[in-house]
Design a protein around this motif. Structure first.
Motif, short mmCIF file in Angstrom:
data_model
loop_
_atom_site.label_atom_id
_atom_site.label_comp_id
_atom_site.label_asym_id
_atom_site.label_seq_id
_atom_site.Cartn_x
_atom_site.Cartn_y
_atom_site.Cartn_z
N ALA A 1 0.83 -1.21 0.00
CA ALA A 1 0.00 0.00 0.00
C ALA A 1 0.86 1.26 0.00
CB ALA A 1 -0.94 -0.01 1.20
N LEU A 2 1.99 1.22 0.71
CA LEU A 2 2.88 2.38 0.76
C LEU A 2 3.47 2.71 -0.61
CD1 LEU A 2 4.83 1.67 4.07
CD2 LEU A 2 3.51 3.75 3.60
N VAL A 3 3.86 1.70 -1.38
CA VAL A 3 4.54 1.95 -2.65
C VAL A 3 3.60 1.94 -3.84
CG1 VAL A 3 6.69 0.95 -1.76
CG2 VAL A 3 5.09 -0.52 -3.02
N ALA A 4 2.30 1.73 -3.60
CA ALA A 4 1.35 1.60 -4.70
C ALA A 4 1.26 2.88 -5.53
CB ALA A 4 -0.03 1.25 -4.15
N GLU A 5 1.40 2.73 -6.84
CA GLU A 5 1.17 3.87 -7.74
C GLU A 5 -0.31 4.18 -7.82
OE1 GLU A 5 2.87 2.62 -11.41
OE2 GLU A 5 4.90 2.40 -10.58
N ASP A 6 -1.13 3.16 -7.76
CA ASP A 6 -2.59 3.29 -7.70
C ASP A 6 -3.11 1.98 -7.10
OD1 ASP A 6 -2.52 1.37 -9.78
OD2 ASP A 6 -2.70 2.90 -11.32
N VAL A 7 -4.42 1.85 -6.99
CA VAL A 7 -4.99 0.67 -6.34
C VAL A 7 -4.63 -0.60 -7.10
CG1 VAL A 7 -7.14 -0.48 -5.70
CG2 VAL A 7 -6.88 1.98 -5.31
N ARG A 8 -4.74 -0.56 -8.41
CA ARG A 8 -4.44 -1.75 -9.21
C ARG A 8 -2.99 -2.21 -9.00
NH1 ARG A 8 -6.23 -4.30 -13.86
NH2 ARG A 8 -4.58 -5.26 -15.11
N HIS A 9 -2.05 -1.28 -9.09
CA HIS A 9 -0.64 -1.62 -8.93
C HIS A 9 -0.38 -2.22 -7.55
CE1 HIS A 9 3.53 -0.35 -7.66
NE2 HIS A 9 3.80 -1.08 -8.72
N GLY A 10 -0.92 -1.61 -6.51
CA GLY A 10 -0.68 -2.09 -5.16
C GLY A 10 -1.25 -3.49 -4.93
N LEU A 11 -2.45 -3.73 -5.42
CA LEU A 11 -3.08 -5.03 -5.22
C LEU A 11 -2.34 -6.14 -5.96
CD1 LEU A 11 -6.90 -4.21 -5.28
CD2 LEU A 11 -5.49 -4.82 -3.32
#
Length: 364
Positions: free
Chosen positions: A276-286
């Motif tokens: 979650a900290l490094v996520a560019e957006d929700v899709r990327h983080g998941l």
């Protein structure tokens, strides 16, 4: 007093938290027991990039989402029952977990009574989705585990963390009380300090996010609260590793795997927070949270709870929302929770109450 704008924002975060967690759970469900090399061999160098079939369908959720929903149900019931003078939320959450346990052994809701409420009568929830053995054994009899006498005192499995986001949505509570309730309810199935402290830390992080704090600051609040508890070192170290990994370079599956496999509570928390900290957006983080050789559905669920709370439900990828198993139930419960927390006195009071609401969330 909640204004309309505040109510709408809160409802969006509750929806985002529950839907986001369910989406992360469903993304990881099909690869939960696969190694990273097996995931890449089956799905390409990028790994999983969409739902893959699990339990006979795409978008299937697991016990992580099932138990999260029953946590939410238990918290609503606790607030409704307060009108009777009975106020002990751990008891209400334990009763909710026991209702979940019935869904894991009965064929369907035919035998459920009116006092079980509407969620326990949702037929689609009567499905075994690799339920944690520790959760099942902890709920196999009527005795409620407590911090003084916990169930499964040697277990620190991630079954505590993956179900504990709803405690953090109690935004009207002080964070110390959120932490305490979360750890008390975690001890109902997992008695190792790391198992219940990781759950408490996760709930406090969600709580800060629901109050519009930044994720980094939310983690710092959790660390400060952990420092006051005995036997906090494993959970504290796991969160610090997540913060450290964020500064080590570009996110990758290998960096995720360096944090652990996610089978234990502190590792699932660490991986979910890092992604979650490094996520560019929700899709990327998941996708980052599920593409590793470990408990992909639980780490995806934790990450989804966090990102959904931060951004609200409109930030979730629409195609994933559309195909999610049980979406209508998740949304219905999320909206009920938001309404109870913001407008509870208009729904029920010691002298008068909406009978429709009490049929959904009985005081019994």
């Amino acid at each position: 007093m909640w204004g309309r704008t505040e109510q709408q924002d809160f409802r969006s975060r509750v929806r985002g938290c529950l839907l986001g967690g369910a989406i992360g759970d469903a993304l990881g469900a099909g690869v939960e027991f696969d190694s990273l090399s097996a995931i890449r061999e089956a799905h390409g160098a990028a790994g999983v990039t969409d739902y893959v079939p699990a339990y006979g369908r795409r978008g299937a959720i697991t016990d992580d989402t099932q138990m999260t929903l029953f946590t939410t149900d238990g918290l609503i019931r606790a607030h409704v029952r307060r009108d009777t003078g009975a106020w002990h939320p751990p008891t209400d959450v334990h009763a909710a977990y026991r209702r979940w346990a019935v869904t894991q052994r009965d064929w369907g809701p035919d035998e459920r009574k009116e006092e079980d409420g509407w969620l326990a009568r949702e037929e689609w929830l009567y499905a075994q989705r690799s339920p944690g053995k520790t959760c099942l054994s902890g709920l196999s009899d009527e005795r409620m585990g407590t911090l003084e006498s916990p169930k499964n005192p040697e277990s620190k499995g991630c079954g505590t963390v993956m179900r504990s986001a709803p405690f953090g949505l109690l935004v009207g509570w002080e964070p110390q009380l959120v932490f305490q309730l979360s750890v008390e309810c975690a001890a109902q199935t997992h008695g190792h300090p790391t198992g219940y402290l990781a759950a408490g830390a996760f709930s406090v992080i969600v709580h800060a996010l629901a109050r519009k704090d930044s994720l980094d600051h939310a983690v710092q609040k959790a660390l400060a609260m952990l420092a006051t508890r005995p036997d906090h070192e494993e959970t504290t170290d796991a969160l610090k590793r997540a913060l450290g990994a964020m500064r080590q370079g570009m996110p990758s599956a290998e960096r995720v795997e360096a944090l652990g496999k996610g089978w234990t509570a502190e590792e699932a928390l660490s991986i979910g927070v890092y992604c979650a900290l490094v996520a560019e957006d929700v899709r990327h983080g998941l996708l980052l949270a599920v593409n590793h050789g470990g408990d992909s559905d639980s780490t995806g669920s934790v990450c989804g709870n966090l990102l959904g709370t931060i951004h609200g439900e409109t930030a979730l990828p629409p195609a994933w929302v559309a195909e999610l198993e049980g979406r209508a139930t998740v949304l219905e419960l999320a909206d009920d929770f938001a309404m109870e927390m913001t407008q509870g006195p208009a729904l029920h009071a010691p002298g008068a109450a909406s009978q429709a609401w009490l049929a959904r969330y009985p005081r019994a």
